[in-house]
Motif scaffolding. Structure first.
Motif, PDB file in Angstrom:
ATOM      1  N   HIS A  91       0.836  -1.194   0.000  1.00 27.12           N
ATOM      2  CA  HIS A  91       0.000   0.000   0.000  1.00 27.12           C
ATOM      3  C   HIS A  91       0.874   1.249   0.000  1.00 27.12           C
ATOM      4  CE1 HIS A  91      -3.396  -2.597   0.636  1.00 27.12           C
ATOM      5  NE2 HIS A  91      -2.978  -2.983   1.820  1.00 27.12           N
ATOM      6  N   ARG A  92       0.638   2.148  -0.940  1.00 26.18           N
ATOM      7  CA  ARG A  92       1.414   3.394  -0.968  1.00 26.18           C
ATOM      8  C   ARG A  92       1.120   4.233   0.275  1.00 26.18           C
ATOM      9  NH1 ARG A  92       2.935   4.258  -6.385  1.00 26.18           N
ATOM     10  NH2 ARG A  92       3.010   2.208  -7.381  1.00 26.18           N
ATOM     11  N   VAL A  93      -0.117   4.180   0.725  1.00 23.11           N
ATOM     12  CA  VAL A  93      -0.529   4.819   1.975  1.00 23.11           C
ATOM     13  C   VAL A  93      -1.080   3.706   2.870  1.00 23.11           C
ATOM     14  CG1 VAL A  93      -2.100   6.462   3.068  1.00 23.11           C
ATOM     15  CG2 VAL A  93      -1.094   6.995   0.837  1.00 23.11           C
ATOM     16  N   ARG A 142      -6.863   0.580  -6.883  1.00 22.82           N
ATOM     17  CA  ARG A 142      -5.978   1.591  -7.469  1.00 22.82           C
ATOM     18  C   ARG A 142      -6.385   1.862  -8.921  1.00 22.82           C
ATOM     19  NH1 ARG A 142      -1.116   3.962  -6.350  1.00 22.82           N
ATOM     20  NH2 ARG A 142       0.132   4.636  -8.140  1.00 22.82           N
ATOM     21  N   GLU A 187      -6.520   5.948  -5.303  1.00 19.13           N
ATOM     22  CA  GLU A 187      -6.803   4.696  -4.621  1.00 19.13           C
ATOM     23  C   GLU A 187      -8.083   4.846  -3.817  1.00 19.13           C
ATOM     24  OE1 GLU A 187      -2.239   3.043  -4.011  1.00 19.13           O
ATOM     25  OE2 GLU A 187      -3.418   3.647  -2.264  1.00 19.13           O
ATOM     26  N   GLY A 246      -6.699   6.261  -0.548  1.00 15.16           N
ATOM     27  CA  GLY A 246      -5.296   6.161  -0.167  1.00 15.16           C
ATOM     28  C   GLY A 246      -4.496   7.193  -0.935  1.00 15.16           C
ATOM     29  N   GLU A 247      -3.599   6.732  -1.805  1.00 18.40           N
ATOM     30  CA  GLU A 247      -2.805   7.669  -2.598  1.00 18.40           C
ATOM     31  C   GLU A 247      -3.695   8.375  -3.617  1.00 18.40           C
ATOM     32  OE1 GLU A 247       1.325   7.826  -5.216  1.00 18.40           O
ATOM     33  OE2 GLU A 247       0.235   5.934  -5.048  1.00 18.40           O
ATOM     34  N   SER A 249      -3.273  11.624  -6.638  1.00 15.84           N
ATOM     35  CA  SER A 249      -2.427  12.654  -7.256  1.00 15.84           C
ATOM     36  C   SER A 249      -3.038  14.037  -7.110  1.00 15.84           C
ATOM     37  CB  SER A 249      -2.206  12.327  -8.736  1.00 15.84           C
ATOM     38  OG  SER A 249      -3.451  12.216  -9.421  1.00 15.84           O
TER      39      SER A 249
END
Length: 719
Positions: A91-93, A142, A187, A246-247, A249
């Motif tokens: 998980h990016r976050v 995602r 996400e 989550g992530e 942009s």
């Protein structure tokens, strides 16, 4: 440890340090077993209400006794390890869990805690969103350029299972997002669940096919999503509610409620009961309305989630341990039941504690079959309360008693009372054994030299000669948040210990070499084979390199839980540095001792436990042998782009005026700094507000850089 046992408790504010430590150990072991069954097997033996109340009590004990960070501590744990059946997605976050509340007062304290952290007066508006907490399986989706590219379960919060192919079969999950404001990278997070009607239909098909029935809709949803064959997932009508992200942009809105509207416009289902609440009264009113209509929703929920609506305030509030400061799950109350206590057995814990366990006549409480409960200690069994107050009306607990249990409150299930009129005539008061059932050594209640009071817990004096303690330490060493050796579970440790194959941690890593020389090779034993033996040896080899925080946690040092291990790892960076300082800190007047006790979050009790561990010769011998087999990865500093304070040690002192002390510390840690509680030669910066005293003087004596709040903000900005 039995999965559905519980601890019988006195109020947290009446616990002595010794009682708190013993209960903290027992709860940690129980929660770990619940996590394994829930996340890895999709087969929990207790309800969410019972599990959440266990964690509530556990966290309440840590809040009052912050030095209690035992090796079973799970305050940063989220979920469980990723199954080897699936690929892994990081998980990016991180996907965190939520803090829980069970009463109106806890909701009020949650709001007031936020106001204190942000230094907001009662007249300052503070808006929350409130929506039902779905009882399902958490999922992260995602999207890149509006198209679904991957789907992952929560896993351990940092890494989840790749279930992309299965997620694509869920009708509620769009493959392409709608609208002009979709971020390039986005996400979406939410909950996969089954409706009551669909769950009933699935179980009917299972029964007709002669297959096992699912225990509840949550298990069925989790099992359906985690199928190796996506066709099976597609055959089951899974649903999905989106509620987080989550992530991203770009952020298409600046409030939680606004983001929910964006998710709806992108093509997701958002729970229609989501509301904005402008006061505590609004929050509780919405909770009552949802609770009243709960049976008519058509799907399972177990509470209401409150979140601070402003995303900028969410960012300032940040996270603590395993959960965000800005959110709370307000859980629904559970139910009571009456059953018979059929026996009392003794379990010997890792620290030698003799833990009495009640064996109950199985009883269903709120849909969960309960058959065990821990009895805390012998004082509780005798009906002796804390602080002079008696519990259960001062009535003792005896084998054969009919007892009332409750699955809500401090810990679940809890024995609320004994039905005296049903007590058997031949029932005798229970006496805890004075010898260890595992090794025969004396079991004593030590007297605290500082208080003169007898410890509430009776402990085996056998130490390393006690097989129960040795086994529990080995089980801890290979556990999920320690070395996490796949296939080396509790049963395997018991088996290998009995046969003398593994007696100490280092034996795990020499097992394959010894097996190759053995006349009774593992692969030739009943129940084994070439493949299963190879899988175990491969899993052991994969753990020859371990992160520093995991290594520290695995050692089983008293009071060192995941959080303390991470703090130590982050401060010292390498195990060699920690070992050097800990040994030197045996001198209480040394600079090393001052450094150890100045680490933020590491109090004198924890520091003393670290010093004592490294003073023991047998521990040093074990470490030398273990370090010959494994490599410890240095702790990397957190990613803090362009932070001028990354890696520096900061001390805050005096009265801060522009933000609260708690928020200042959170900001510094977010920027990669280490926050210490006292000034030493290792301190880089002291931020001093009005009224700064001895710490400011110490900084001047040592030549440490000192600045005021304005200087701090000029250095780091607003974080």
């Amino acid at each position: 440890m039995p999965a559905d046992k519980a601890t019988l408790l006195i109020p947290v504010d009446q616990l002595t340090p010794q009682e708190a430590r013993a209960e903290h150990d027992a709860l940690g072991a129980e929660i770990t077993e619940h996590d394994r069954r829930y996340y890895e097997e999709d087969a929990p033996s207790v309800s969410d209400a019972e599990y959440d109340a266990l964690r509530l009590r556990y966290e309440a004990i840590e809040a009052r006794f912050p030095e209690l960070k035992t090796p079973e501590s799970l305050t940063q744990k989220v979920g469980s390890k990723v199954s080897e059946k699936f690929g892994k997605i990081r998980h990016r976050v991180p996907m965190l869990s939520l803090s829980n509340g069970f009463t109106d007062e806890e909701v009020e304290e949650f709001v007031e805690r936020i106001r204190r952290f942000l230094n907001l007066g009662p007249e300052t508006p503070l808006v929350f969103t409130a929506d039902p907490k779905i009882d399902g399986l958490s999922l992260s989706l995602r999207y890149e350029n509006g198209r679904l590219v991957s789907a992952a379960t929560r896993g351990d919060g940092a890494e989840g299972e790749d279930v992309t192919a299965n997620a694509r079969t869920v009708d509620d999950i769009p493959h392409v997002l709608n609208g002009p404001n979709v971020p390039d990278v986005f996400e979406v997070r939410g909950e996969v669940y089954l409706s009551h009607a669909d769950f009933t239909a699935i179980n009917a098909r299972q029964e007709a096919a002669g297959k096992p029935l699912f225990a509840n809709p949550r298990n069925a949803a989790a099992g359906s999503l985690r199928q190796l064959d996506p066709a099976i997932t597609a055959s089951r009508p899974l649903c999905f509610f989106a509620y987080a992200w989550g992530e991203a942009s770009a952020m298409p809105a600046d409030t939680q409620y606004g983001m929910m509207e964006c998710l709806r416009s992108f093509g997701f289902k958002v729970n229609p009961l989501t509301r904005r609440c402008e006061s505590i009264a609004d929050m509780l009113e919405h909770y009552r309305a949802i609770e009243t209509d709960r049976a008519n929703l058509g799907y399972d929920i177990d509470g209401v989630v409150y979140k601070v609506d402003s995303l900028s305030l969410q960012q300032r509030l940040g996270f603590v341990s395993r959960s965000p400061r800005w959110a709370l799950a307000h859980k629904f109350p559970a139910q009571k039941a009456v059953t018979v206590l059929e026996d009392i057995e003794i379990n010997v814990g890792r620290t030698g504690s003799l833990n009495p366990i009640a064996r109950l006549k199985p009883v269903t409480v709120g849909g969960v079959v309960v058959s065990n409960a821990t009895l805390h200690n012998e004082d509780y069994i005798k009906g002796i309360g804390g602080n002079g107050e008696k519990i259960r009306n001062g009535i003792d607990i005896r084998i054969g008693d009919t007892v009332v249990i409750n699955r809500a409150g401090d810990v679940i299930p809890k024995v609320l009372d004994v039905v005296l009129e049903k007590r058997p005539a031949d029932a005798k008061p229970y006496e805890l054994p004075t010898t260890c059932p595992a090794c025969g050594s004396h079991a004593v209640r030590e007297v605290n030299p500082r208080t003169g009071k007898e410890d509430a817990v009776r402990r085996c004096t056998g130490g390393l000669i006690c097989p129960a303690q040795a086994r529990e330490r080995l089980k801890h060493f290979v556990s999920r948040n320690a070395f996490d050796v796949e296939g080396m579970g509790e049963q395997r440790i018991d088996e290998f210990y009995e046969e003398g194959l593994i007696q100490r941690p280092q034996d795990i890593f020499t097992l394959q070499a010894r097996n190759a020389r053995s006349l009774k090779r593992l692969e030739n034993r009943e129940g084994w084979g070439q493949t299963s033996a190879k899988n175990l040896f491969d899993a052991i080899e994969a753990r020859r390199s371990v992160a520093l925080n995991r290594f520290i946690f695995a050692l089983g040092i008293p009071h060192i839980g995941e959080t303390s291990a991470r703090l130590l790892a982050r401060h010292f960076g390498t195990f060699e540095h920690l070992r050097e300082v800990a040994k030197a800190a045996a001198d209480p007047d040394s600079e090393a001792h001052a450094e150890l006790t100045s680490i933020g979050g590491i109090g004198p009790v924890v520091a003393e436990a670290v010093v004592e561990f490294f003073k023991e010769g047998h521990n040093e011998e074990m470490l030398d042998a273990l370090l010959a087999e494994v490599t410890i990865e240095p702790m990397e500093a957190p990613a803090t782009a362009n932070s001028p304070v990354a890696g520096k040690t900061v001390v805050f002192t005096g009265s801060l005026e522009q933000m609260t002390r708690e928020e200042a510390k959170a900001m510094a840690e977010r920027l990669g700094a280490k926050v210490a509680g006292s000034v030493s030669k290792k301190t880089d910066i002291v931020v001093a507000g009005p009224g700064a005293g001895s710490k400011l003087a110490k900084a001047a004596e040592l030549g440490v850089q000192v600045m005021d709040e304005d200087g701090w903000f000029a250095l780091v900005g607003r974080g």
